[in-house]
Design a protein around this motif. Structure first.
Motif, PDB file in Angstrom:
ATOM      1  N   LEU A 624       0.831  -1.205   0.000  1.00 40.10           N
ATOM      2  CA  LEU A 624       0.000   0.000   0.000  1.00 40.10           C
ATOM      3  C   LEU A 624       0.861   1.250   0.000  1.00 40.10           C
ATOM      4  O   LEU A 624       2.012   1.226   0.474  1.00 40.10           O
ATOM      5  N   PRO A 625       0.315   2.373  -0.495  1.00 44.14           N
ATOM      6  CA  PRO A 625       0.994   3.651  -0.284  1.00 44.14           C
ATOM      7  C   PRO A 625       1.055   3.974   1.206  1.00 44.14           C
ATOM      8  O   PRO A 625       0.192   3.527   1.986  1.00 44.14           O
ATOM      9  N   VAL A 626       2.026   4.731   1.610  1.00 49.87           N
ATOM     10  CA  VAL A 626       2.174   5.082   3.027  1.00 49.87           C
ATOM     11  C   VAL A 626       0.957   5.881   3.508  1.00 49.87           C
ATOM     12  O   VAL A 626       0.598   5.829   4.695  1.00 49.87           O
ATOM     13  N   THR A 627       0.297   6.591   2.623  1.00 48.82           N
ATOM     14  CA  THR A 627      -0.844   7.433   3.001  1.00 48.82           C
ATOM     15  C   THR A 627      -2.177   6.686   2.962  1.00 48.82           C
ATOM     16  O   THR A 627      -3.218   7.279   3.268  1.00 48.82           O
ATOM     17  N   ALA A 628      -2.179   5.400   2.620  1.00 46.54           N
ATOM     18  CA  ALA A 628      -3.429   4.655   2.406  1.00 46.54           C
ATOM     19  C   ALA A 628      -3.965   4.098   3.723  1.00 46.54           C
ATOM     20  O   ALA A 628      -4.082   2.877   3.896  1.00 46.54           O
ATOM     21  N   HIS A 629      -4.343   4.970   4.638  1.00 41.92           N
ATOM     22  CA  HIS A 629      -4.816   4.530   5.946  1.00 41.92           C
ATOM     23  C   HIS A 629      -6.134   3.769   5.841  1.00 41.92           C
ATOM     24  O   HIS A 629      -6.308   2.718   6.478  1.00 41.92           O
ATOM     25  N   ALA A 630      -7.056   4.277   5.070  1.00 40.03           N
ATOM     26  CA  ALA A 630      -8.369   3.631   4.954  1.00 40.03           C
ATOM     27  C   ALA A 630      -8.238   2.262   4.288  1.00 40.03           C
ATOM     28  O   ALA A 630      -8.902   1.298   4.690  1.00 40.03           O
ATOM     29  N   GLU A 631      -7.379   2.169   3.282  1.00 35.75           N
ATOM     30  CA  GLU A 631      -7.172   0.897   2.602  1.00 35.75           C
ATOM     31  C   GLU A 631      -6.552  -0.137   3.535  1.00 35.75           C
ATOM     32  O   GLU A 631      -6.868  -1.335   3.459  1.00 35.75           O
ATOM     33  N   LEU A 632      -5.693   0.307   4.427  1.00 35.24           N
ATOM     34  CA  LEU A 632      -5.105  -0.600   5.423  1.00 35.24           C
ATOM     35  C   LEU A 632      -6.193  -1.156   6.328  1.00 35.24           C
ATOM     36  O   LEU A 632      -6.228  -2.369   6.611  1.00 35.24           O
ATOM     37  N   CYS A 633      -7.089  -0.295   6.774  1.00 35.88           N
ATOM     38  CA  CYS A 633      -8.199  -0.745   7.625  1.00 35.88           C
ATOM     39  C   CYS A 633      -9.081  -1.748   6.886  1.00 35.88           C
ATOM     40  O   CYS A 633      -9.476  -2.776   7.441  1.00 35.88           O
ATOM     41  N   ALA A 634      -9.382  -1.453   5.617  1.00 34.13           N
ATOM     42  CA  ALA A 634     -10.257  -2.322   4.842  1.00 34.13           C
ATOM     43  C   ALA A 634      -9.626  -3.693   4.635  1.00 34.13           C
ATOM     44  O   ALA A 634     -10.329  -4.713   4.624  1.00 34.13           O
ATOM     45  N   PHE A 635      -8.314  -3.734   4.475  1.00 35.57           N
ATOM     46  CA  PHE A 635      -7.646  -5.021   4.295  1.00 35.57           C
ATOM     47  C   PHE A 635      -7.884  -5.921   5.494  1.00 35.57           C
ATOM     48  O   PHE A 635      -8.319  -7.071   5.346  1.00 35.57           O
ATOM     49  N   PHE A 636      -7.625  -5.442   6.677  1.00 35.57           N
ATOM     50  CA  PHE A 636      -7.779  -6.282   7.868  1.00 35.57           C
ATOM     51  C   PHE A 636      -9.245  -6.565   8.180  1.00 35.57           C
ATOM     52  O   PHE A 636      -9.577  -7.629   8.719  1.00 35.57           O
ATOM     53  N   GLU A 637     -10.133  -5.647   7.836  1.00 31.93           N
ATOM     54  CA  GLU A 637     -11.562  -5.863   8.095  1.00 31.93           C
ATOM     55  C   GLU A 637     -12.102  -7.073   7.340  1.00 31.93           C
ATOM     56  O   GLU A 637     -13.093  -7.674   7.748  1.00 31.93           O
ATOM     57  N   ALA A 638     -11.463  -7.452   6.244  1.00 31.31           N
ATOM     58  CA  ALA A 638     -11.966  -8.534   5.403  1.00 31.31           C
ATOM     59  C   ALA A 638     -11.947  -9.882   6.104  1.00 31.31           C
ATOM     60  O   ALA A 638     -12.695 -10.793   5.719  1.00 31.31           O
ATOM     61  N   PHE A 639     -11.129 -10.033   7.148  1.00 38.13           N
ATOM     62  CA  PHE A 639     -11.025 -11.350   7.795  1.00 38.13           C
ATOM     63  C   PHE A 639     -10.817 -11.286   9.300  1.00 38.13           C
ATOM     64  O   PHE A 639     -11.019 -12.296   9.982  1.00 38.13           O
ATOM     65  N   MET A 640     -10.443 -10.130   9.844  1.00 35.93           N
ATOM     66  CA  MET A 640     -10.198 -10.042  11.284  1.00 35.93           C
ATOM     67  C   MET A 640     -11.495  -9.763  12.040  1.00 35.93           C
ATOM     68  O   MET A 640     -12.422  -9.144  11.515  1.00 35.93           O
ATOM     69  N   LEU A 641     -11.539 -10.228  13.283  1.00 37.76           N
ATOM     70  CA  LEU A 641     -12.667  -9.960  14.171  1.00 37.76           C
ATOM     71  C   LEU A 641     -12.230  -8.983  15.245  1.00 37.76           C
ATOM     72  O   LEU A 641     -11.078  -9.005  15.693  1.00 37.76           O
ATOM     73  N   ASP A 642     -13.165  -8.123  15.642  1.00 39.54           N
ATOM     74  CA  ASP A 642     -12.839  -7.148  16.687  1.00 39.54           C
ATOM     75  C   ASP A 642     -12.359  -7.864  17.939  1.00 39.54           C
ATOM     76  O   ASP A 642     -12.787  -8.988  18.244  1.00 39.54           O
ATOM     77  N   ARG A 643     -11.481  -7.189  18.681  1.00 42.35           N
ATOM     78  CA  ARG A 643     -10.907  -7.795  19.880  1.00 42.35           C
ATOM     79  C   ARG A 643     -12.013  -8.202  20.840  1.00 42.35           C
ATOM     80  O   ARG A 643     -13.047  -7.557  20.941  1.00 42.35           O
ATOM     81  N   PRO A 644     -11.795  -9.311  21.552  1.00 38.86           N
ATOM     82  CA  PRO A 644     -12.810  -9.772  22.505  1.00 38.86           C
ATOM     83  C   PRO A 644     -13.041  -8.727  23.597  1.00 38.86           C
ATOM     84  O   PRO A 644     -12.100  -8.052  23.986  1.00 38.86           O
TER      85      PRO A 644
END
Length: 644
Positions: A624-644
């Motif tokens: 990702l570009p260094v400035t792609a904060h939203a894209e970074l969030c979207a990547f992990f959202e695709a498979f990660m679950l919020d912390r217990p």
């Protein structure tokens, strides 16, 4: 290191030959009644799976095998560059590097045109895999690799140890329970085979099961998974020998083609004296096995002596030998789900290693494909069991590893044809020259696959960002994170960045800074670190459990071009306070080396920099570009679950 001078002695090579003893059979302990993960088989795939699961104290794991104890005599011997990289992830590469015979050269031999009953060397070349990794392709007894994995399990937080002398009788799955993650839908029944408990049965209930129990896998058969492909029609003999010979390339990997007696592939073994031969034998009728040929080790030696003519082979000891005939076959699916199931269906049982792909051992692919199978599966299963990732992540195991197995089958089929003798002719010299040239070309063409370094997983939500590949052309998305050296800012030590990615289930974010000063709050690098550290949308904050260290789930490293940096001038997230005393971690920031610059080596955009996301199995997941904060969030959202 040298060993086996006075005869082959299995065991720990760190112990002198005269004092070395085989590994003893461990004591028998009762099987647990319920486990999170049941592993059947203690080959490379099973032990790698168990070694990964042993990292997690909150996951109950049981690994079971029919054998009475650990492996003593190696079946596989080749250890690829990629396999050593994986062993480094388990902090166990040092022994492999120290004890293995390192493959540096290949030679090709053919019938001498002036005297076709003799062989002559066509050429000697450098091994095509040189430079593909910081490690070198090597040869070592498979039992030693097993020992490292077993020791790592025993010394882990869970103290996991294998259970031996158990034969799997039956494995059943209660389909009505498979989609309930908290249920134990698997029931496995074992029969004790040791003298004290012979005939006694034990039952284990499990949430998940992994069948790594070889080509005749009972787990695979219990799951109704079919093997597709060709049955074996040719036999080969394999021998580990201590011998004297005037053959000049006995300590070099050699492909030898004779005019009338077939082919041999020789591979020097560890210790300076031992050597392995793969000897071409005859065709096998349909429905027959290699054992039906009724050959002995003496027959194999006699065959080899004819192929090596005019060179002499004086065999002093046969450390191990076998005859095999393995067809190229692959399982139609790698888990218990029905074909074409959506990834929303949770798989509960998996097959790995020889249980789902069989082939000849000549390319050294068996261990080196089996071990990465479960290195791929292990972190995914742990993430699901710990509630960190969505269960659909498990479906990516079959998608990713079955593609690799298909490539393996195709490569093995081609290599087997090249090494096998062609039909006899009045003059074989021209044909033989073509054969050896084709083998050489094959090894060069397949060098990345043979080494394991070019294995590339297909695009998916955990292998994405291809539009940004130009930002770091040397970190191929889907391939393993190709290590390069950088200098640690805190102490000036030169470190391999790839060795930071340990097999602990954590994701890694590598920030490669651009031309701006990373100490300036207006720089993109500083803004990226500030986002990770303090923005409520940050995946680090979102997925890290309360009270855990900030790098417990996502571990961040930074590499900058500027060489005049001081840790205390950088954002505090890059030297975080950790542990019960809040001690600072000074080992997360690096700068590029002069003359061995990671930016040049891996084609990183010097002006803008980039972010490289690395999976727990060391494969590049996204750029990702260094400035792609939203894209970074979207990547992990695709498979990660919020912390217990």
């Amino acid at each position: 290191m040298q060993f086996h001078l006075n005869g082959f002695r299995p065991g720990n090579y760190a112990v002198p030959d005269a004092a070395r003893e085989p590994y003893p059979d461990p004591p028998i302990e009762d099987l647990p009644r319920e486990v999170d993960v049941l592993i059947v088989g203690t080959g490379p795939a099973g032990l790698t799976m168990a070694r990964q699961m042993a990292e997690f104290a909150d996951i109950d794991t049981c690994i079971v095998d029919m054998a009475s104890g650990p492996l003593l005599f190696g079946r596989a011997d080749g250890i690829s560059c990629r396999t050593i990289e994986i062993m480094e992830a388990f902090n166990s590469s040092e022994m492999v590097v120290k004890e293995t015979y390192q493959l540096k050269q290949n030679t090709f031999w053919e019938p001498d045109p002036d005297n076709p009953t003799h062989i002559r060397r066509k050429e000697k070349i450098a091994d095509a895999r040189a430079g593909l990794s910081e490690f070198t392709h090597g040869i070592v007894n498979q039992a030693r690799l097993h020992e490292l994995l077993i020791d790592g399990m025993a010394n882990s937080v869970s103290g996991l140890r294998p259970h031996y002398s158990r034969e799997l009788l039956d494995l059943r799955i209660e389909e009505s329970l498979t989609q309930d993650l908290d249920a134990y839908p698997i029931t496995a029944t074992f029969r004790r085979t040791d003298d004290a408990g012979a005939g006694r049965t034990e039952t284990v209930k499990a949430r998940f099961a992994v069948g790594s129990d070889g080509a005749r896998s009972r787990v695979r058969k219990s799951l109704g998974i079919a093997l597709e492909g060709d049955s074996a029609n040719k036999a080969w003999g394999v021998m580990d020998l201590l011998l004297n010979t005037d053959f000049p390339d006995i300590r070099v990997k050699s492909f030898i083609q004779s005019q009338d007696h077939g082919a041999v592939m020789t591979i020097p073994r560890e210790g300076g004296y031992l050597c392995r031969f793969y000897i071409e034998l005859g065709m096998i009728d349909a429905g027959k096995r290699a054992t039906d040929l009724h050959l002995t080790d003496r027959d194999l030696i006699a065959k080899a002596q004819k192929i090596f003519h005019p060179y002499e082979l004086d065999v002093k000891e046969v450390a191990w030998w076998s005859i095999y005939s393995v067809g190229q076959r692959i399982a139609d699916r790698f888990d218990d789900r029905a074909k074409d199931s959506p990834d929303t269906v949770i798989p509960r049982a998996f097959v790995a290693g020889d249980a789902c792909h069989t082939h000849s051992p000549k390319g050294g692919w068996g261990l080196n494909t089996s071990l990465p199978d479960t290195f791929n599966l292990g972190w995914k299963l742990a993430a699901v069991l710990q509630g960190r990732s969505h269960p659909r992540l498990l479906a990516t195991y079959g998608t990713e590893r079955r593609k690799v197995a298909q490539q393996l089958i195709a490569a093995d089929r081609e290599l087997s044809k090249l090494i096998a003798t062609r039909p006899s002719a009045d003059d074989m010299s021209d044909q033989a020259r073509i054969d050896t040239a084709e083998i050489e070309a094959f090894m060069k063409r397949q060098s990345g696959f043979v080494s394991g370094t070019s294995i590339e997983y297909p695009p998916s939500y955990i292998s994405t960002g291809q539009d940004n590949q130009h930002r770091a052309t040397g970190f191929r998305i889907g391939q393993r994170f190709h290590s390069a050296e950088a200098v640690r800012v805190a102490d000036g030590r030169t470190c391999h960045l790839g060795h930071l990615v340990k097999a602990d289930g954590r994701w890694r974010i590598f920030l490669f800074g651009g031309s701006e000063d990373p100490r300036s709050p207006s720089s993109a690098s500083y803004g990226f670190v500030e986002f990770l550290a303090n923005d409520p949308a940050s995946p680090v904050l979102r997925y890290t459990p309360e009270g855990a260290d900030i790098d417990a789930v996502i571990d961040t490293y930074a590499v900058f071009q500027q060489q005049d940096l001081s840790m205390h001038d950088l954002h505090g997230y890059l030297w975080p306070a950790k542990g019960k005393y809040g001690l600072r971690d000074y080992e997360k920031v690096f700068h590029a080396q002069t003359g061995n610059d990671v930016y040049d080596l891996r084609g990183i955009d010097r002006d803008a920099g980039c972010v490289v996301i690395v999976r727990p199995d060391q494969h590049v997941a996204n750029i990702l570009p260094v400035t792609a904060h939203a894209e970074l969030c979207a990547f992990f959202e695709a498979f990660m679950l919020d912390r217990p």
